[in-house]
Enzyme design. Structure first.
Site, short mmCIF file in Angstrom:
data_model
loop_
_atom_site.label_atom_id
_atom_site.label_comp_id
_atom_site.label_asym_id
_atom_site.label_seq_id
_atom_site.Cartn_x
_atom_site.Cartn_y
_atom_site.Cartn_z
N HIS A 40 -1.43 28.50 44.99
CA HIS A 40 -0.76 27.32 44.47
C HIS A 40 -1.44 26.80 43.21
O HIS A 40 -2.60 26.41 43.24
CB HIS A 40 -0.78 26.25 45.56
N HIS A 82 1.27 20.44 36.04
CA HIS A 82 2.02 19.90 37.18
C HIS A 82 2.62 18.53 36.92
O HIS A 82 3.79 18.30 37.14
CB HIS A 82 1.14 19.83 38.43
#
Length: 290
Positions: A40, A82
Site C-alpha cells: 500500500h 495520497h
C-alpha cells in the site's frame, strides 16, 4: 486510502445498468487459494509513502504488487501523492509558508519537485521527492513489479482518467503484457472507474468501496474488482462479489484494504479474498502465505 461517500452520480449510473446473472458456484473461501499481497503506497510502514523509496523497499521485501495514488498539478503533471494537500507528507509549509492550504492542484510540478517528501517519516529519508507518475512506473518497471493505480479525487481533476491512460501508454504500460497481468486501475468514484473502462476496455479496473449486493450487477458491467475496507467485509459479501462475472468475462475479485496485522490478514484470507492491500506486506505474507 480513506473511506468516503461515493459521488451522487453513482446512483444514476447504477440505475441504468442491466441485470446480470450471478455465477454458480462462487469461489469457496476455503479453496486453498492464497491472496495476492499488495504494498500500500509502496511498503509504507517502512519508507515514506508513495515515494520511490517505498517502491524500493517493497522490492527488497520481494513484493510483486505496489499500490499508488495519482493526482494532478496546476500545470497538468500527474504526481503520486495520497492527500489532496501537500501538508502532511512534505515540507511545503516551510518552503511555501504563504500558500495555505497547500493543495496539490495549486502548485506546479516544478514547485512540488522542490519539496522534501521523506523527512516527515524519518530523517534517513530526507531529500526524497514526490515522484511523477512517469518516475513511479519507471521504478516499478525496474523491479518487474505490478501496479495497482488509484485515481485520487477525480472530481478535482476533470479528465484525469484520459491523462493517466496517456501516461501509461507513453511509458509502455498499455501493451498486452502489462494490461493482462501487471496493471489494475481503481478509484472510489464509480464514474471514474466507468470512464477508464470506456476509454480503454482492456484495462482491468477496481471500485473502492462496499456497494450493496443488490447493486453488484451494475458494477460488474465496468469493474473487475470490488475493493472494500477490511472492516466492512464478511465471507458472505466476498462470495456475493465473486458470484458475478466482470466486464472481461471473468469472476469478479475482492482486494481488501488496509490490513496491517497477522490476525486481520488471516481473517480476511479466510473470507476468500483475492488480494490484501497492506502497509506491512512482509507481515501479511507471512500470515497468509501469499
Amino acid at each position: 486510502m480513506h473511506a468516503r461517500a461515493v459521488a451522487a452520480s453513482t446512483t444514476a449510473l447504477l440505475g441504468t445498468a442491466a441485470l446480470l446473472l450471478p455465477l454458480s458456484p462462487a469461489r469457496a473461501a476455503d479453496d486453498g487459494a492464497r491472496p495476492v499481497i499488495v504494498a500500500h503506497r509502496g511498503a509504507s510502514a517502512y519508507a515514506p509513502e508513495n515515494t520511490l523509496a517505498a517502491v524500493d523497499k517493497a522490492a527488497a521485501l520481494g513484493v510483486d504488487w505496489v499500490e499508488n495514488d495519482v493526482q494532478r498539478t496546476k500545470d497538468g503533471e500527474l504526481v503520486v501523492l495520497h492527500d489532496d494537500s501537500l501538508q502532511r507528507t512534505t515540507d511545503v509549509e516551510e518552503v511555501f509558508p504563504d500558500r495555505a492550504p497547500w493543495k496539490v492542484k495549486d502548485f506546479t510540478a516544478a514547485e512540488i519537485a522542490r519539496l522534501d517528501a521523506g523527512s516527515w517519516f524519518d530523517p534517513a529519508y530526507a531529500g526524497a521527492r514526490v515522484p511523477t507518475l512517469e518516475q513511479f512506473v519507471h521504478r516499478v518497471e525496474r523491479y518487474h513489479q505490478k501496479l495497482l493505480l488509484e485515481i485520487k479525487n477525480p472530481q478535482l481533476y476533470p479528465g484525469i482518467e484520459r491523462e493517466t491512460l496517456k501516461v501509461l501508454s507513453n511509458e509502455g504500460w498499455l501493451d498486452r503484457r502489462h494490461v493482462k497481468h501487471r496493471l489494475i486501475v481503481q478509484s472510489f468514484s464509480a464514474d471514474s472507474v466507468r470512464t477508464v473502462h470506456d476509454l480503454k476496455p482492456a484495462v482491468k479496473t477496481g471500485f473502492l468501496g462496499t456497494p450493496p449486493v443488490a447493486d453488484l450487477p451494475a458494477y460488474s458491467g465496468f469493474s473487475d474488482q470490488i475493493n472494500p475496507s477490511h472492516g466492512s467485509l464478511s465471507a458472505a459479501y466476498v462470495a456475493a462479489v465473486q458470484g458475478f462475472r466482470g466486464p472481461h468475462g471473468k469472476r469478479m475479485e475482492v482486494f481488501t484494504w488496509t490490513v496491517n496485522d497477522a490476525a486481520a490478514a488471516r481473517r480476511v484470507a479466510g473470507f476468500g479474498v483475492d488480494g490484501i492491500i497492506t502497509n506491512t506486506p512482509d507481515v501479511v505474507r507471512d500470515a497468509v502465505g501469499g
